[in-house]
Scaffold this active site. Structure first.
Site, PDB file in Angstrom:
ATOM      1  N   GLY A 124      24.126   8.797 -57.237  1.00 36.97           N
ATOM      2  CA  GLY A 124      25.244   8.617 -57.440  1.00 36.97           C
ATOM      3  C   GLY A 124      25.228   9.168 -58.569  1.00 36.97           C
ATOM      4  O   GLY A 124      26.054   9.529 -59.835  1.00 36.97           O
ATOM      5  N   SER A 219      18.624  13.542 -57.811  1.00 39.12           N
ATOM      6  CA  SER A 219      19.850  13.383 -58.643  1.00 39.12           C
ATOM      7  C   SER A 219      19.775  12.225 -59.077  1.00 39.12           C
ATOM      8  O   SER A 219      18.987  12.073 -60.479  1.00 39.12           O
ATOM      9  CB  SER A 219      21.123  13.093 -57.415  1.00 39.12           C
ATOM     10  OG  SER A 219      22.679  14.124 -58.328  1.00 39.12           O
ATOM     11  N   TYR A 220      20.288  11.574 -59.464  1.00 39.47           N
ATOM     12  CA  TYR A 220      20.427   9.904 -60.538  1.00 39.47           C
ATOM     13  C   TYR A 220      19.557   8.943 -59.768  1.00 39.47           C
ATOM     14  O   TYR A 220      19.122   8.208 -61.316  1.00 39.47           O
ATOM     15  CB  TYR A 220      21.439   9.381 -60.520  1.00 39.47           C
ATOM     16  CG  TYR A 220      22.117   8.278 -61.586  1.00 39.47           C
ATOM     17  CD1 TYR A 220      22.626   8.693 -63.083  1.00 39.47           C
ATOM     18  CD2 TYR A 220      21.731   6.572 -61.646  1.00 39.47           C
ATOM     19  CE1 TYR A 220      22.102   8.513 -64.342  1.00 39.47           C
ATOM     20  CE2 TYR A 220      22.113   6.447 -63.222  1.00 39.47           C
ATOM     21  CZ  TYR A 220      22.232   6.592 -63.741  1.00 39.47           C
ATOM     22  OH  TYR A 220      22.626   6.237 -65.190  1.00 39.47           O
ATOM     23  N   ASP A 404      20.825  24.296 -55.629  1.00 38.29           N
ATOM     24  CA  ASP A 404      21.285  23.194 -55.785  1.00 38.29           C
ATOM     25  C   ASP A 404      22.486  24.177 -58.125  1.00 38.29           C
ATOM     26  O   ASP A 404      21.685  24.152 -58.982  1.00 38.29           O
ATOM     27  CB  ASP A 404      20.459  22.207 -56.579  1.00 38.29           C
ATOM     28  CG  ASP A 404      21.636  21.593 -57.305  1.00 38.29           C
ATOM     29  OD1 ASP A 404      23.196  21.370 -56.741  1.00 38.29           O
ATOM     30  OD2 ASP A 404      21.324  20.329 -58.143  1.00 38.29           O
ATOM     31  N   HIS A 456      20.671  20.541 -53.924  1.00 36.75           N
ATOM     32  CA  HIS A 456      20.664  19.551 -54.229  1.00 36.75           C
ATOM     33  C   HIS A 456      20.094  18.848 -53.314  1.00 36.75           C
ATOM     34  O   HIS A 456      19.216  18.066 -53.355  1.00 36.75           O
ATOM     35  CB  HIS A 456      21.574  19.342 -54.463  1.00 36.75           C
ATOM     36  CG  HIS A 456      21.708  17.646 -54.946  1.00 36.75           C
ATOM     37  ND1 HIS A 456      21.350  17.980 -56.694  1.00 36.75           N
ATOM     38  CD2 HIS A 456      22.002  16.311 -54.952  1.00 36.75           C
ATOM     39  CE1 HIS A 456      21.326  17.069 -56.936  1.00 36.75           C
ATOM     40  NE2 HIS A 456      21.839  15.726 -56.079  1.00 36.75           N
TER      41      HIS A 456
END
Length: 482
Positions: A124, A219-220, A404, A456
């Site tokens: 996120g 991701s984060y 991605d 992703h």
């Protein structure tokens, strides 16, 4: 009274929540814009950035009987013949604030008593590991288009490991706090709370205390995982504290460095015919994305032009269709339904589903923008932490879905270049079912793997290849070349 307050806070945030898959919605960029506007002094995560100089005891609450209470008898709509145990519920990490993190745990159908345990974290910041990881990617079930029934995911990662999905930090998914200020959080507090969760969860599930333990995410989670791992390794040195038998980490399409995030994304756009030569040249000529550099008006102009050129491309998987009324007539190359997020949202907001998961009755959302926008501490880079972990002796893998555009393979390559680690096994194509599954480079203390045709959310788009890569990771072997 506490429950009522919790519900008020959750519902008061609904205007600021959304989910991956919405056209043009990018929770990472939303958070980064705020962070970049705040940065006046260069800052990065040093090797001891998330570790206190002296150990602060972790809250450990009574866990007797909670494992049995957390057992999920059956998820609504699950297919017949489900042959593994499931658990879900809350683990309190701060009783004074009433802060509790929600988890879902899927044991292996076979060899659950010997298979390792894997903690999965979505990013996120502010996005759900239940809605993303468990229901859309690598979990045992996928939500069908009717939003009421589930299908078995034959490529689920719990085929080879016991998988623990954590919704972190508080305010994400079903996780909550009775103290509204807790929804303004950041990297350091998230690592501490996740560590407190693990210590308490292992008390609730003591049979896993000595089991091989891994952490994976995307991701984060490129921030979450290195900082949590660092904290685990530091606290493992405290002899009177729970020792977590950490063996390795896997970072997928991971945001770890702000400079490479920018340069890699725009280079990827250009090499994949998303932006023009002129826009790319404008960015190269006018933008300095290095730490502490000033972003000029000309740079902002060309970045805006790039995002306009991207337009209605779903850049988490650049060749996939958007979720629309026309989706059925324009199937994804990978076969993944782009409207899956909508099905999950409806399913996880069904009261009977929330009851079966032992979740409090709230409006569940995949991503909470309030959490992301109000994020307090976000280091410019965590590469120094990753270097420290590479030297610690645990296994460090970085993997990248090559379609991605959000945190693309070019970004990951630039990240690895900054790590300055020598090649031990040169680049080669790895094989899956007589086709190229992706590419591998074995570095000193680091493995880099691409998954061909994946965006992703790698296991969503290429579930078979993702499981093959993940199995190699657990075995500590490079993916096969034939």
């Amino acid at each position: 009274m506490k429950i009522a307050f919790h519900l008020f806070v959750h519902f008061s945030l609904l205007v600021l929540v959304s989910c991956y898959g919405g056209n043009g919605y990018d929770p990472l960029e939303n958070a980064l814009k705020i962070q970049r506007s705040r940065r006046t002094i260069p800052k990065h995560a040093s090797k001891d950035a998330t570790v206190e100089n002296s150990y602060i005891p972790v809250y450990v609450g009574p866990q007797d009987g909670l494992k049995d209470a957390d057992k999920v008898s059956e998820l609504p709509g699950q297919p017949a013949g489900t042959d593994f145990d499931q658990y879900s519920g809350y683990v309190t990490v701060d009783p004074s604030h009433g802060r509790a993190l929600f988890y879902y745990f899927a044991e292996s159908p076979i060899n659950s008593s010997t298979n390792p345990i894997v903690l999965w974290l979505n990013g996120g910041p502010g996005c759900s590991s239940i809605g993303g990881g468990a229901m859309m990617e690598l979990g045992p079930f996928r939500v069908n288009a009717d939003s009421t029934t589930l299908s078995r995911n034959k490529y689920a990662w719990n085929n080879v490991a016991n998988v623990l999905f954590l919704e972190s930090p508080a305010g994400v998914g079903y996780s909550y706090s009775n103290t509204s200020s807790d929804y303004t959080t950041g990297d350091a507090q998230t690592a501490k709370d996740s560590y407190a969760f693990l210590v308490n969860w292992l008390e609730r599930f003591p049979e896993y205390k000595t089991r091989d333990f891994y952490i994976a995410g995307e991701s984060y989670a490129g921030h979450y995982i290195p900082q949590l791992t660092q904290l685990i390794l530091q606290n493992n040195k405290i002899t009177n504290q729970t020792v977590i038998n950490l063996k390795g980490i896997a970072l997928g399409n991971a945001y770890v460095d702000d400079e490479t995030s920018n340069t890699g994304m725009y280079d990827y756009f250009w090499t994949h015919a998303i932006i023009s030569d002129e826009i790319h040249e404008g960015i190269i000529s006018n933008c300095n994305f290095s730490e502490g550099a000033n972003i000029t008006g000309e740079c902002n102009y060309y970045q805006s032009e790039a995002l306009t050129a991207k337009s209605s491309i779903y850049f988490y998987d650049i060749y996939a269709p958007l979720c629309s009324t026309f989706s059925n007539s324009t199937p994804s190359i990978s076969g993944f339904d782009p409207c899956t997020g909508n099905y999950i949202h409806k399913y996880l907001n069904t009261p009977v589903v929330q009851q079966s998961l032992h979740a409090k009755p709230v409006q569940w959302e995949n991503c909470n923008d309030f959490v992301g926008i109000h994020w307090k501490d976000m280091p410019f880079t965590v590469l120094p932490v990753i270097q420290d972990l590479m030297a610690s002796g645990i296994s460090v893998w970085i993997y990248s879905g090559d379609t991605d555009g959000r945190v693309p393979v070019t970004t990951t390559r630039y990240d690895i270049n900054k790590l300055q680690t020598p090649v031990k096994t040169p680049w080669y194509p790895w094989m899956y079912q007589d086709e190229v599954g992706g590419y591998v480079v074995g570095y000193q203390n680091l493995t880099f793997v691409t998954i061909r045709g994946a965006g992703h959310f790698v296991p969503s788009y290429q579930p078979g290849r993702a499981l093959a890569f993940f199995t190699s990771f657990l075995e500590g072997k490079l993916p096969p070349d034939q």
